[in-house]
Structure formats: C-alpha cells, structure tokens
Design a protein around this motif. Structure first.
Motif, PDB file in Angstrom:
ATOM      1  N   GLY A  72       0.611  -1.015  -0.269  1.00 27.20           N
ATOM      2  CA  GLY A  72       0.141  -0.123   0.093  1.00 27.20           C
ATOM      3  C   GLY A  72       0.685   1.114   0.106  1.00 27.20           C
ATOM      4  N   SER A  73       2.214   1.013  -0.490  1.00 24.04           N
ATOM      5  CA  SER A  73       3.108   2.711  -0.395  1.00 24.04           C
ATOM      6  C   SER A  73       2.486   3.186  -1.571  1.00 24.04           C
ATOM      7  CB  SER A  73       4.367   2.410  -0.341  1.00 24.04           C
ATOM      8  OG  SER A  73       4.798   1.578   0.784  1.00 24.04           O
ATOM      9  N   ARG A  74       2.435   4.860  -1.385  1.00 20.46           N
ATOM     10  CA  ARG A  74       1.787   5.666  -2.057  1.00 20.46           C
ATOM     11  C   ARG A  74       2.811   6.778  -2.924  1.00 20.46           C
ATOM     12  NH1 ARG A  74      -3.702   5.963  -3.609  1.00 20.46           N
ATOM     13  NH2 ARG A  74      -3.847   7.880  -4.080  1.00 20.46           N
ATOM     14  N   PHE A  75       3.287   6.689  -4.550  1.00 18.40           N
ATOM     15  CA  PHE A  75       4.819   7.166  -4.586  1.00 18.40           C
ATOM     16  C   PHE A  75       3.862   8.971  -5.615  1.00 18.40           C
ATOM     17  CE2 PHE A  75       5.758   3.239  -3.487  1.00 18.40           C
ATOM     18  CZ  PHE A  75       7.204   3.488  -2.973  1.00 18.40           C
ATOM     19  N   ASP A  76       4.166   9.345  -5.363  1.00 22.71           N
ATOM     20  CA  ASP A  76       3.774  10.792  -6.528  1.00 22.71           C
ATOM     21  C   ASP A  76       4.606  11.032  -7.405  1.00 22.71           C
ATOM     22  OD1 ASP A  76       3.807  13.340  -7.875  1.00 22.71           O
ATOM     23  OD2 ASP A  76       2.873  14.213  -5.639  1.00 22.71           O
ATOM     24  N   LEU A  77       3.420  10.419  -8.799  1.00 21.67           N
ATOM     25  CA  LEU A  77       4.125  10.377 -10.202  1.00 21.67           C
ATOM     26  C   LEU A  77       5.277  11.216 -10.587  1.00 21.67           C
ATOM     27  CD1 LEU A  77       1.012   9.272 -11.525  1.00 21.67           C
ATOM     28  CD2 LEU A  77       3.487   7.449 -11.136  1.00 21.67           C
ATOM     29  N   ARG A  78       5.086  12.058  -9.821  1.00 21.32           N
ATOM     30  CA  ARG A  78       5.395  13.810  -9.854  1.00 21.32           C
ATOM     31  C   ARG A  78       6.878  14.375  -9.416  1.00 21.32           C
ATOM     32  NH1 ARG A  78       0.445  16.809  -8.783  1.00 21.32           N
ATOM     33  NH2 ARG A  78       0.409  15.281  -7.183  1.00 21.32           N
ATOM     34  N   THR A  79       7.338  13.660  -8.416  1.00 20.99           N
ATOM     35  CA  THR A  79       8.862  13.143  -7.576  1.00 20.99           C
ATOM     36  C   THR A  79       8.858  11.787  -7.477  1.00 20.99           C
ATOM     37  OG1 THR A  79       7.239  13.802  -5.993  1.00 20.99           O
ATOM     38  CG2 THR A  79       7.994  15.636  -6.726  1.00 20.99           C
ATOM     39  N   GLY A  80       8.237  10.824  -7.271  1.00 18.41           N
ATOM     40  CA  GLY A  80       8.429   9.860  -6.345  1.00 18.41           C
ATOM     41  C   GLY A  80       8.771   9.214  -5.095  1.00 18.41           C
ATOM     42  N   LYS A  81       8.630  10.871  -4.655  1.00 21.25           N
ATOM     43  CA  LYS A  81       8.574  10.261  -3.184  1.00 21.25           C
ATOM     44  C   LYS A  81       7.241  10.275  -2.344  1.00 21.25           C
ATOM     45  CE  LYS A  81      10.707  15.303  -2.610  1.00 21.25           C
ATOM     46  NZ  LYS A  81      10.615  16.493  -1.871  1.00 21.25           N
ATOM     47  N   PRO A  82       7.114   9.492  -1.284  1.00 22.16           N
ATOM     48  CA  PRO A  82       6.137   8.490  -0.916  1.00 22.16           C
ATOM     49  C   PRO A  82       5.460   9.222   0.211  1.00 22.16           C
ATOM     50  CG  PRO A  82       8.194   8.068   0.583  1.00 22.16           C
ATOM     51  CD  PRO A  82       8.553   8.288  -1.043  1.00 22.16           C
ATOM     52  N   SER A  83       4.285   8.379  -0.598  1.00 22.72           N
ATOM     53  CA  SER A  83       3.416   9.481   0.505  1.00 22.72           C
ATOM     54  C   SER A  83       2.972   9.400   2.059  1.00 22.72           C
ATOM     55  CB  SER A  83       1.875   9.518   0.226  1.00 22.72           C
ATOM     56  OG  SER A  83       0.960   8.917   0.085  1.00 22.72           O
ATOM     57  N   GLY A  84       4.014   7.841   2.484  1.00 22.01           N
ATOM     58  CA  GLY A  84       3.715   7.090   3.512  1.00 22.01           C
ATOM     59  C   GLY A  84       4.002   5.811   3.602  1.00 22.01           C
ATOM     60  N   PRO A  85       3.851   5.520   4.722  1.00 23.86           N
ATOM     61  CA  PRO A  85       4.590   4.119   5.371  1.00 23.86           C
ATOM     62  C   PRO A  85       3.571   3.042   4.633  1.00 23.86           C
ATOM     63  CG  PRO A  85       4.147   4.949   7.106  1.00 23.86           C
ATOM     64  CD  PRO A  85       3.220   6.113   6.044  1.00 23.86           C
ATOM     65  N   PRO A  86       4.340   1.811   4.179  1.00 22.19           N
ATOM     66  CA  PRO A  86       5.830   1.364   4.636  1.00 22.19           C
ATOM     67  C   PRO A  86       6.983   1.949   4.195  1.00 22.19           C
ATOM     68  CG  PRO A  86       4.881  -0.309   3.224  1.00 22.19           C
ATOM     69  CD  PRO A  86       4.298   0.405   3.579  1.00 22.19           C
ATOM     70  N   ALA A  87       6.921   2.390   2.554  1.00 20.40           N
ATOM     71  CA  ALA A  87       8.130   3.274   2.386  1.00 20.40           C
ATOM     72  C   ALA A  87       8.423   4.604   2.283  1.00 20.40           C
ATOM     73  CB  ALA A  87       7.923   2.916   0.249  1.00 20.40           C
ATOM     74  N   THR A  88       9.756   4.419   2.400  1.00 20.68           N
ATOM     75  CA  THR A  88      10.393   5.802   3.272  1.00 20.68           C
ATOM     76  C   THR A  88      11.644   6.302   2.348  1.00 20.68           C
ATOM     77  OG1 THR A  88      12.621   4.513   4.558  1.00 20.68           O
ATOM     78  CG2 THR A  88      10.180   4.982   5.986  1.00 20.68           C
TER      79      THR A  88
END
Length: 115
Positions: A72-88
C-alpha cells in the motif's frame, strides 16, 4: 537540460495505447519503468517499489499517485516521493516527451541520469 547534453529519449509506446489511470510497464535501456497517463499528463516512474521488490505498474493510480499493490505504499508520479509508510525512500522519476499529434503521437522516456 542544456543544449548538447544529449539526454537520450526512447519511444516506449503510442499515446493512444495508454489508458487513463492504468499503469503500463515498459523497459528503457534495461530499466523497468511504469508509464502512466493521468489528469491530462503522462508520467514515467521507476517500476520497482523502494520498500519491496515488486512492480508498481500492477498497482492503482489515484490523485497523481501510484500505489504499490503489496503493502500500500503510494508514490507521487511527479516526484517519486512516498506519501506514507511502509516506503520511506523515493523512487526515480524520468522525463517524458510526446512527439507528434493525434493517433500517431508517441511517448518517449529518458532514463539517462543527469549529473
């Protein structure tokens, strides 16, 4: 990009082949990339989740984010940044160009890293 730096763009598909909010997995020079058409734009993001070694192109797209189907990690398509855990850690995003118009328009992606 400054003129003459030579970022290499590779055709990955036709624009008409991309369904809205449906990721498409492609390879560019051996790099797995998820190409997404959403909200009137086309984005290219590294296809492997930074938390678990799974394909992001198998996930869902909503609000300009792609969700990893496994945890369920979500990544911003524009920046690649995760919006919350578990991805950091973010995942790379790549520049996209559209060449041509109408049904003949092509999607090109560059995975060349600028220094």
């Amino acid at each position: 990009m400054a003129a003459g730096t030579g970022t290499a763009y590779v055709r990955v598909c036709g624009l008409s082949e991309l369904e809205e909010d449906t990721p498409r997995r492609v390879e560019v020079d051996g790099t797995p990339v998820s190409v997404v058409r959403t909200e009137g734009e086309v984005y290219a993001i590294h296809d492997i989740c930074s938390h678990a070694n799974v394909s992001l192109s198998e996930g869902e797209v909503e609000d300009c984010q792609i969700e990893c189907w496994l945890h369920g990690s979500r990544f911003d398509l524009r920046t690649g940044k995760p919006s919350g855990p578990p991805a950091t850690r973010p995942v790379p995003v790549y520049p996209v160009k559209i060449e041509g118009d109408g049904p003949e328009a092509a999607v090109l992606v560059s995975v060349t890293q600028e220094s």
